[in-house]
Design a protein around this motif. Structure first.
Motif, PDB file in Angstrom:
ATOM      1  N   ALA A   1       0.805  -1.124   0.056  1.00 13.87           N
ATOM      2  CA  ALA A   1       0.073   0.138  -0.095  1.00 13.87           C
ATOM      3  C   ALA A   1       0.741   1.226   0.019  1.00 13.87           C
ATOM      4  O   ALA A   1       0.639   2.014  -0.709  1.00 13.87           O
ATOM      5  N   GLN A   2       1.880   1.334   0.801  1.00 14.43           N
ATOM      6  CA  GLN A   2       2.855   2.490   0.785  1.00 14.43           C
ATOM      7  C   GLN A   2       3.439   2.506  -0.546  1.00 14.43           C
ATOM      8  O   GLN A   2       3.432   3.796  -0.958  1.00 14.43           O
ATOM      9  N   GLN A   3       3.716   1.843  -1.063  1.00 17.03           N
ATOM     10  CA  GLN A   3       4.544   1.700  -2.676  1.00 17.03           C
ATOM     11  C   GLN A   3       3.477   2.387  -3.369  1.00 17.03           C
ATOM     12  O   GLN A   3       3.782   2.993  -4.368  1.00 17.03           O
ATOM     13  N   HIS A   4       2.232   1.757  -3.320  1.00 19.14           N
ATOM     14  CA  HIS A   4       1.212   1.975  -4.187  1.00 19.14           C
ATOM     15  C   HIS A   4       0.903   3.456  -3.973  1.00 19.14           C
ATOM     16  O   HIS A   4       0.656   4.402  -5.085  1.00 19.14           O
ATOM     17  N   GLN A   5       0.712   3.974  -2.815  1.00 19.90           N
ATOM     18  CA  GLN A   5       0.610   5.362  -2.596  1.00 19.90           C
ATOM     19  C   GLN A   5       1.496   6.089  -3.198  1.00 19.90           C
ATOM     20  O   GLN A   5       1.302   7.324  -3.881  1.00 19.90           O
ATOM     21  N   GLN A   6       2.822   5.778  -2.913  1.00 17.09           N
ATOM     22  CA  GLN A   6       3.661   6.612  -3.419  1.00 17.09           C
ATOM     23  C   GLN A   6       3.719   6.750  -5.040  1.00 17.09           C
ATOM     24  O   GLN A   6       3.865   7.526  -5.716  1.00 17.09           O
ATOM     25  N   SER A   7       3.444   5.829  -5.429  1.00 17.18           N
ATOM     26  CA  SER A   7       3.260   5.376  -7.015  1.00 17.18           C
ATOM     27  C   SER A   7       2.177   6.391  -7.664  1.00 17.18           C
ATOM     28  O   SER A   7       2.351   6.977  -8.844  1.00 17.18           O
ATOM     29  N   LEU A   8       1.119   6.300  -6.888  1.00 22.82           N
ATOM     30  CA  LEU A   8      -0.021   7.190  -7.200  1.00 22.82           C
ATOM     31  C   LEU A   8       0.438   8.760  -7.208  1.00 22.82           C
ATOM     32  O   LEU A   8      -0.019   9.611  -8.117  1.00 22.82           O
ATOM     33  N   GLU A   9       1.275   9.176  -6.172  1.00 25.05           N
ATOM     34  CA  GLU A   9       1.504  10.602  -6.095  1.00 25.05           C
ATOM     35  C   GLU A   9       2.599  10.852  -7.126  1.00 25.05           C
ATOM     36  O   GLU A   9       2.561  11.931  -7.776  1.00 25.05           O
ATOM     37  N   ARG A  10       3.421   9.786  -7.595  1.00 25.10           N
ATOM     38  CA  ARG A  10       4.309  10.134  -8.722  1.00 25.10           C
ATOM     39  C   ARG A  10       3.490   9.928  -9.871  1.00 25.10           C
ATOM     40  O   ARG A  10       3.962  10.941 -10.813  1.00 25.10           O
ATOM     41  N   LEU A  11       2.555   9.372 -10.078  1.00 23.33           N
ATOM     42  CA  LEU A  11       1.602   9.448 -11.150  1.00 23.33           C
ATOM     43  C   LEU A  11       0.969  10.661 -11.341  1.00 23.33           C
ATOM     44  O   LEU A  11       0.810  11.059 -12.581  1.00 23.33           O
ATOM     45  N   GLU A  12       0.668  11.233 -10.066  1.00 18.99           N
ATOM     46  CA  GLU A  12      -0.155  12.649 -10.267  1.00 18.99           C
ATOM     47  C   GLU A  12       0.684  13.610 -10.708  1.00 18.99           C
ATOM     48  O   GLU A  12       0.441  14.524 -11.522  1.00 18.99           O
ATOM     49  N   ARG A  13       2.188  13.500 -10.235  1.00 14.79           N
ATOM     50  CA  ARG A  13       3.148  14.459 -10.556  1.00 14.79           C
ATOM     51  C   ARG A  13       3.304  14.291 -12.074  1.00 14.79           C
ATOM     52  O   ARG A  13       3.363  15.565 -12.925  1.00 14.79           O
ATOM     53  N   ILE A  14       3.424  13.303 -12.504  1.00 16.25           N
ATOM     54  CA  ILE A  14       3.692  13.143 -14.122  1.00 16.25           C
ATOM     55  C   ILE A  14       2.486  13.610 -14.712  1.00 16.25           C
ATOM     56  O   ILE A  14       2.624  14.212 -15.769  1.00 16.25           O
ATOM     57  N   GLU A  15       1.349  13.109 -14.332  1.00 15.90           N
ATOM     58  CA  GLU A  15      -0.013  13.941 -15.254  1.00 15.90           C
ATOM     59  C   GLU A  15       0.047  15.315 -14.958  1.00 15.90           C
ATOM     60  O   GLU A  15      -0.420  15.906 -16.125  1.00 15.90           O
ATOM     61  N   SER A  16       0.551  15.907 -13.954  1.00 14.07           N
ATOM     62  CA  SER A  16       0.301  17.474 -13.994  1.00 14.07           C
ATOM     63  C   SER A  16       1.476  17.980 -15.053  1.00 14.07           C
ATOM     64  O   SER A  16       1.322  18.983 -15.852  1.00 14.07           O
ATOM     65  N   ILE A  17       2.743  16.977 -15.016  1.00 19.45           N
ATOM     66  CA  ILE A  17       3.730  17.542 -16.121  1.00 19.45           C
ATOM     67  C   ILE A  17       3.166  17.409 -17.617  1.00 19.45           C
ATOM     68  O   ILE A  17       3.223  18.223 -18.430  1.00 19.45           O
ATOM     69  N   VAL A  18       2.534  16.285 -17.683  1.00 21.18           N
ATOM     70  CA  VAL A  18       1.891  15.844 -18.863  1.00 21.18           C
ATOM     71  C   VAL A  18       0.767  16.934 -19.319  1.00 21.18           C
ATOM     72  O   VAL A  18       0.618  17.537 -20.608  1.00 21.18           O
ATOM     73  N   GLU A  19       0.335  17.434 -18.502  1.00 22.08           N
ATOM     74  CA  GLU A  19      -0.807  18.504 -18.583  1.00 22.08           C
ATOM     75  C   GLU A  19      -0.156  19.766 -18.998  1.00 22.08           C
ATOM     76  O   GLU A  19      -0.726  20.371 -19.766  1.00 22.08           O
ATOM     77  N   ALA A  20       0.910  19.961 -18.158  1.00 22.88           N
ATOM     78  CA  ALA A  20       1.656  21.247 -18.375  1.00 22.88           C
ATOM     79  C   ALA A  20       1.945  21.367 -19.884  1.00 22.88           C
ATOM     80  O   ALA A  20       2.092  22.168 -20.614  1.00 22.88           O
ATOM     81  N   ILE A  21       2.706  20.017 -20.450  1.00 21.48           N
ATOM     82  CA  ILE A  21       3.228  19.845 -21.696  1.00 21.48           C
ATOM     83  C   ILE A  21       1.891  20.056 -22.889  1.00 21.48           C
ATOM     84  O   ILE A  21       2.156  20.833 -23.756  1.00 21.48           O
ATOM     85  N   ALA A  22       0.984  19.496 -22.397  1.00 23.80           N
ATOM     86  CA  ALA A  22      -0.343  19.501 -23.460  1.00 23.80           C
ATOM     87  C   ALA A  22      -0.826  20.984 -23.594  1.00 23.80           C
ATOM     88  O   ALA A  22      -0.931  21.536 -24.499  1.00 23.80           O
ATOM     89  N   GLN A  23      -0.721  21.743 -22.402  1.00 21.67           N
ATOM     90  CA  GLN A  23      -1.086  23.323 -22.481  1.00 21.67           C
ATOM     91  C   GLN A  23      -0.044  24.013 -22.916  1.00 21.67           C
ATOM     92  O   GLN A  23      -0.623  24.886 -24.119  1.00 21.67           O
ATOM     93  N   ARG A  24       1.041  23.572 -23.108  1.00 20.84           N
ATOM     94  CA  ARG A  24       2.296  24.445 -23.955  1.00 20.84           C
ATOM     95  C   ARG A  24       2.004  23.989 -25.338  1.00 20.84           C
ATOM     96  O   ARG A  24       2.061  24.796 -26.130  1.00 20.84           O
ATOM     97  N   LEU A  25       1.689  22.780 -25.650  1.00 18.10           N
ATOM     98  CA  LEU A  25       1.645  22.396 -26.900  1.00 18.10           C
ATOM     99  C   LEU A  25       0.280  22.865 -27.482  1.00 18.10           C
ATOM    100  O   LEU A  25       0.390  23.529 -28.695  1.00 18.10           O
ATOM    101  N   GLU A  26      -0.860  23.076 -26.735  1.00 17.10           N
ATOM    102  CA  GLU A  26      -1.961  23.661 -27.362  1.00 17.10           C
ATOM    103  C   GLU A  26      -1.687  25.289 -27.486  1.00 17.10           C
ATOM    104  O   GLU A  26      -1.935  25.889 -28.494  1.00 17.10           O
ATOM    105  N   ALA A  27      -0.783  25.929 -26.530  1.00 20.31           N
ATOM    106  CA  ALA A  27      -0.470  27.415 -26.851  1.00 20.31           C
ATOM    107  C   ALA A  27       0.363  27.627 -27.963  1.00 20.31           C
ATOM    108  O   ALA A  27       0.350  28.438 -28.674  1.00 20.31           O
ATOM    109  N   THR A  28       1.142  26.662 -28.182  1.00 17.05           N
ATOM    110  CA  THR A  28       2.382  26.237 -29.417  1.00 17.05           C
ATOM    111  C   THR A  28       1.399  26.125 -30.607  1.00 17.05           C
ATOM    112  O   THR A  28       1.712  27.180 -31.664  1.00 17.05           O
ATOM    113  N   VAL A  29       0.499  25.475 -30.631  1.00 10.72           N
ATOM    114  CA  VAL A  29      -0.318  25.347 -31.928  1.00 10.72           C
ATOM    115  C   VAL A  29      -1.282  26.590 -31.947  1.00 10.72           C
ATOM    116  O   VAL A  29      -1.454  27.131 -33.285  1.00 10.72           O
ATOM    117  N   THR A  30      -1.694  27.203 -31.044  1.00  7.16           N
ATOM    118  CA  THR A  30      -2.584  28.452 -30.974  1.00  7.16           C
ATOM    119  C   THR A  30      -1.528  29.541 -31.848  1.00  7.16           C
ATOM    120  O   THR A  30      -1.841  30.340 -32.561  1.00  7.16           O
TER     121      THR A  30
END
Length: 164
Positions: free
Chosen positions: A37-66
């Motif tokens: 469970a502890q490793q699972h929780q840490q993995s979820l947190e990391r996943l959330e950070r990665i998702e926020s990074i991906v979201e930021a990249i997607a926003q940058r990509l959208e801004a670039t396309v615009t």
């Protein structure tokens, strides 16, 4: 200002980065999510950070396309304005060439007319000189005739005086 080619390269690089991140996310999910469970929780947190990074990249990509779309519109407008400018420039060049031709023709006509005026003036000067000579000759002939008339009048007067 970015060119469409540079924008396309940026999109390709961003897409490749997103693909790399997705691969990394999949790797992280499979490696770090454990029954623990502890490793699972840490993995979820990391996943959330990665998702926020991906979201930021997607926003940058959208801004670039615009931005790329705005750049493309601006480039199209610039191309249109350059085309109009070139047309006006060509029309101006044609007008300048036509004006130069008209000026050259006008100068040629002017030179020709001046030559004709000079020739006419020369003929007039010669005619005036000839007429002046004729007038002097007529004046001399008139004086001679007048002198003869006066002389004849005096003779007639003498003859009348002698006859009377």
């Amino acid at each position: 200002m970015s060119t469409p080619e540079q924008n396309a390269q940026q999109i390709a690089a961003n897409t490749q980065a997103i693909t790399g991140l997705n691969t990394a996310i999949n790797f992280l999910v499979t490696e770090f999510i454990r029954p623990n469970a502890q490793q699972h929780q840490q993995s979820l947190e990391r996943l959330e950070r990665i998702e926020s990074i991906v979201e930021a990249i997607a926003q940058r990509l959208e801004a670039t396309v615009t931005q790329q779309q705005a750049n493309a519109r601006q480039i199209a407008q610039n191309v249109e304005e350059i085309t109009q400018y070139r047309q006006l420039l060509e029309e101006t060049r044609q007008l300048v060439a036509q004006n130069a031709s008209n000026i050259a023709q006008s100068n040629a006509r002017h030179d020709q007319e001046m030559a004709q005026i000079r020739a006419a003036q020369e003929r007039n000067d010669q005619q005036i000189e000839r007429l002046g000579t004729e007038v002097q000759a007529l004046a001399e002939a008139s004086r001679t005739q007048l002198a003869a008339i006066i002389s004849n009048g005096r003779r007639i007067d003498r003859l009348e005086q002698q006859a009377s």
